[in-house]
Structure formats: C-alpha cells, structure tokens
Design an enzyme around this catalytic site. Sequence first.
Site, PDB file in Angstrom:
ATOM      1  N   GLN A  46      -8.715   6.634   8.047  1.00 34.01           N
ATOM      2  CA  GLN A  46      -7.717   6.237   9.053  1.00 34.01           C
ATOM      3  C   GLN A  46      -6.392   6.966   8.805  1.00 34.01           C
ATOM      4  OE1 GLN A  46      -6.914   2.069  10.568  1.00 34.01           O
ATOM      5  NE2 GLN A  46      -5.408   2.136   8.920  1.00 34.01           N
TER       6      GLN A  46
ATOM      7  N   HIS B 139      -0.544  -5.081   1.845  1.00 30.25           N
ATOM      8  CA  HIS B 139       0.419  -4.901   2.940  1.00 30.25           C
ATOM      9  C   HIS B 139       1.847  -4.903   2.396  1.00 30.25           C
ATOM     10  CE1 HIS B 139      -3.036  -6.956   5.139  1.00 30.25           C
ATOM     11  NE2 HIS B 139      -2.897  -5.840   5.830  1.00 30.25           N
TER      12      HIS B 139
ATOM     13  N   GLU C 159      -1.055  -8.600  -0.843  1.00 30.53           N
ATOM     14  CA  GLU C 159      -0.230  -7.716  -1.687  1.00 30.53           C
ATOM     15  C   GLU C 159      -0.335  -6.245  -1.263  1.00 30.53           C
ATOM     16  OE1 GLU C 159       2.578  -6.886  -4.134  1.00 30.53           O
ATOM     17  OE2 GLU C 159       2.028  -8.970  -3.728  1.00 30.53           O
TER      18      GLU C 159
ATOM     19  N   ASP D  90      -7.783   2.724   3.461  1.00 34.69           N
ATOM     20  CA  ASP D  90      -8.444   3.172   4.697  1.00 34.69           C
ATOM     21  C   ASP D  90      -8.167   4.672   4.828  1.00 34.69           C
ATOM     22  OD1 ASP D  90      -9.173   0.425   6.082  1.00 34.69           O
ATOM     23  OD2 ASP D  90      -7.208   0.217   5.167  1.00 34.69           O
TER      24      ASP D  90
HETATM   25  P1  AMP Z   1      -5.132  -3.984   8.046  1.00 35.44           P
HETATM   26  O1  AMP Z   1      -4.257  -5.177   8.279  1.00 35.44           O
HETATM   27  O2  AMP Z   1      -6.323  -4.263   7.186  1.00 35.44           O
HETATM   28  O3  AMP Z   1      -5.456  -3.236   9.303  1.00 35.44           O
HETATM   29  O4  AMP Z   1      -4.269  -2.987   7.178  1.00 35.44           O
HETATM   30  C1  AMP Z   1      -2.985  -2.608   7.567  1.00 35.44           C
HETATM   31  C2  AMP Z   1      -2.515  -1.525   6.652  1.00 35.44           C
HETATM   32  O5  AMP Z   1      -2.523  -1.990   5.302  1.00 35.44           O
HETATM   33  C3  AMP Z   1      -3.410  -0.277   6.678  1.00 35.44           C
HETATM   34  O6  AMP Z   1      -2.610   0.887   6.607  1.00 35.44           O
HETATM   35  C4  AMP Z   1      -4.236  -0.434   5.432  1.00 35.44           C
HETATM   36  O7  AMP Z   1      -4.698   0.783   4.912  1.00 35.44           O
HETATM   37  C5  AMP Z   1      -3.236  -1.092   4.495  1.00 35.44           C
HETATM   38  N1  AMP Z   1      -3.928  -1.790   3.405  1.00 35.44           N
HETATM   39  C6  AMP Z   1      -4.904  -2.718   3.534  1.00 35.44           C
HETATM   40  N2  AMP Z   1      -5.341  -3.102   2.314  1.00 35.44           N
HETATM   41  C7  AMP Z   1      -4.633  -2.383   1.401  1.00 35.44           C
HETATM   42  C8  AMP Z   1      -4.625  -2.324  -0.016  1.00 35.44           C
HETATM   43  N3  AMP Z   1      -5.450  -3.062  -0.757  1.00 35.44           N
HETATM   44  N4  AMP Z   1      -3.762  -1.473  -0.621  1.00 35.44           N
HETATM   45  C9  AMP Z   1      -2.917  -0.699   0.133  1.00 35.44           C
HETATM   46  N5  AMP Z   1      -2.878  -0.723   1.480  1.00 35.44           N
HETATM   47  C10 AMP Z   1      -3.715  -1.549   2.105  1.00 35.44           C
END
Ligand code: AMP
Length: 290
Positions: free
Chosen positions: A156, A39, A37, A153
Amino acid sequence: MLICRTREEIQKTVNSVRSQNKETAVSLVPTMGYLHEGHLSLIREARKISDYVIVYIFVNRIQFNNQDDFKNYPSDEENDLILCRNAEVDAVYIPTEKDIFAYGEPFLKMSLPNLTKELCGKFRPGHFEGVLYIIAKMYNIIRPDAAVFGKKDYQQFIVIRRMTEELNFPVNVVGAETIREKSGLAMSSRNARLSEKAKEHAILIFRAIKIVEQQFKNGEENPIVLREIGADIIRSGSLNSVEYFELADPDTLELINQTVELQNRVSFLVSTAVHCDGVRLIDNYICSRK
Ligand code: AMP
C-alpha cells in the site's frame, strides 16, 4: 482537538489554519479507526514533520473485496477520540459514507498494475483501486503537505507513493516502521478478532520471517527454499493458512524466484498474508544480509 464530520468542516479548518500562517505544515494520517500503538506511531512521525496533524477515520467500503471482512471490521470511535486527544492530534475527520461518496458509486478507477499484480493485489481484486480512490480524494479535500503510512502495509505504501509522484500531488509520502507486540506480532486492528489460542499461532508469522532472514544471513540464497521454510513455519500453526509468502524487490515489488537474483542483494522484502482462524493478517519486513 477539532472533530469534523463533513468535507466543508475539515476544509474550513485547514483553510483557517493556513490563513493564520501560510507556512503551517499540515500532515495527514489516514486510518480506518480502532486505533492502536501502530497508528499512534504514525501520528508521532507526522508531528515531527508538521505543525498541524489531521487524522482521518473512515472504514472505506470500496477497498474491501470481502464484504464479511468489512462488516466485521472493529470500530470504537469513543476510544479512538481519546487516543487522538492524548496524542495531541489537532483535528480528526470522521466523514460519513454520504460525504465521501457524494456522487454515488465511483466511476473513476485508478490502478497501478505493475505494482499490484502480485502480493495482496493478486488476492484482493479491486482493493488498491479503492485505496487509491480514497487517498486521492483525501489529498484533494485536505491538501496536506505530508501523509504518513505504515510499512506494515508495505505494498500500500509503495502504491500510494507512486500514485502521488505520478500525478504530481504536492504531498510528501512518509513510510513509518511497523510497531509490533512483544511477541513480534505486527499490531493490527484485526488482532482484536483473534482468540488467545489464535494469537499463539499468529505469532509464527513474524517468527517465520525472522528465521528466513537468519537463513539468508547464514548463506541460503535460494528464494524457493527460503519461501518454503517461511511458509512451513507458519503452517505449523494449525489455525493458520498461508495465502502467500513471497520474497520481492522492495522498490518494484517484482517477485524474486531465482537464486541469481538473491546472490548480489543486501536486502529483500518478505511479504506474507495469512488467514489465522479466519482473520486475514499481513506482515512485511525487509530482510538484510548484515
Ligand atoms: P488501518 O487503520 O489498518 O488502515 O491502518 C492505517 C495506517 O496505519 C496504515 O498506513 C497502516 O499501514 C498503519 N499501520 C497499521 N498497523 C501498523 C503497525 N503495526 N505499525 C505501523 N503502522 C501501522
């Protein structure tokens, strides 16, 4: 929904969309897959500001400082594609290693030491170099007008925003709020590796942050005291070990260690990384006085 597996395919797709209407606003949502959710909320943000939404899914080996973490990173391409289709994503780019590292191991290293000397940057050497490398590459391959990142993040997000500005990439960097489980636990692909028992301990992470915020609202302005309160709550879960629990300035990411630095603030960032039953989880939250 188009599925592109090579640089040529995604570039042809974007070129063709732009040639039909050069005003088309293209947004990019970078992910490492195993979508949840959190993403999907980035995809919704992207949709609000653009006509054409591209999600890329790539588990970027060079941003993992721990190769076990890389090997254990969950993946489920079939489900990711279903979620993207349901979210009305226009195109998904799933490159191969060869496509991304066509020149072999990267020679180029980008770093922003001022923003990465603390928090995750301190504990994950090379991590942000790997992140910046892949994002700059994706900017050049896809040429998006906007890119959406989660504030879960947070470091990041700040690092990418600065790199984008400093190198004059014509990309609008958008930060989206963190999506949480009902329990408060920030959603993460890594949560899939937590047992039910471990999840109960992981819940303490956001509980600790909220208690720190409440203490600040109640007048506690000593950052060392706030840090210890937070870290102790997390440590009360026997499966948790705290890598760091810090208070920092939300723009510069400088650590806040002195009471005088908190006294005139209306808000500050709490950033923490916790190993819960061997799974590294992070959370970031802006605490406010009001
Ligand atoms: P990742 O696949 O974990 O590398 O995350 C891809 C993107 O989704 C990054 O910009 C993360 O910051 C964002 N993201 C991951 N988890 C969440 C979350 N719980 N709420 C909002 N954005 C998220």
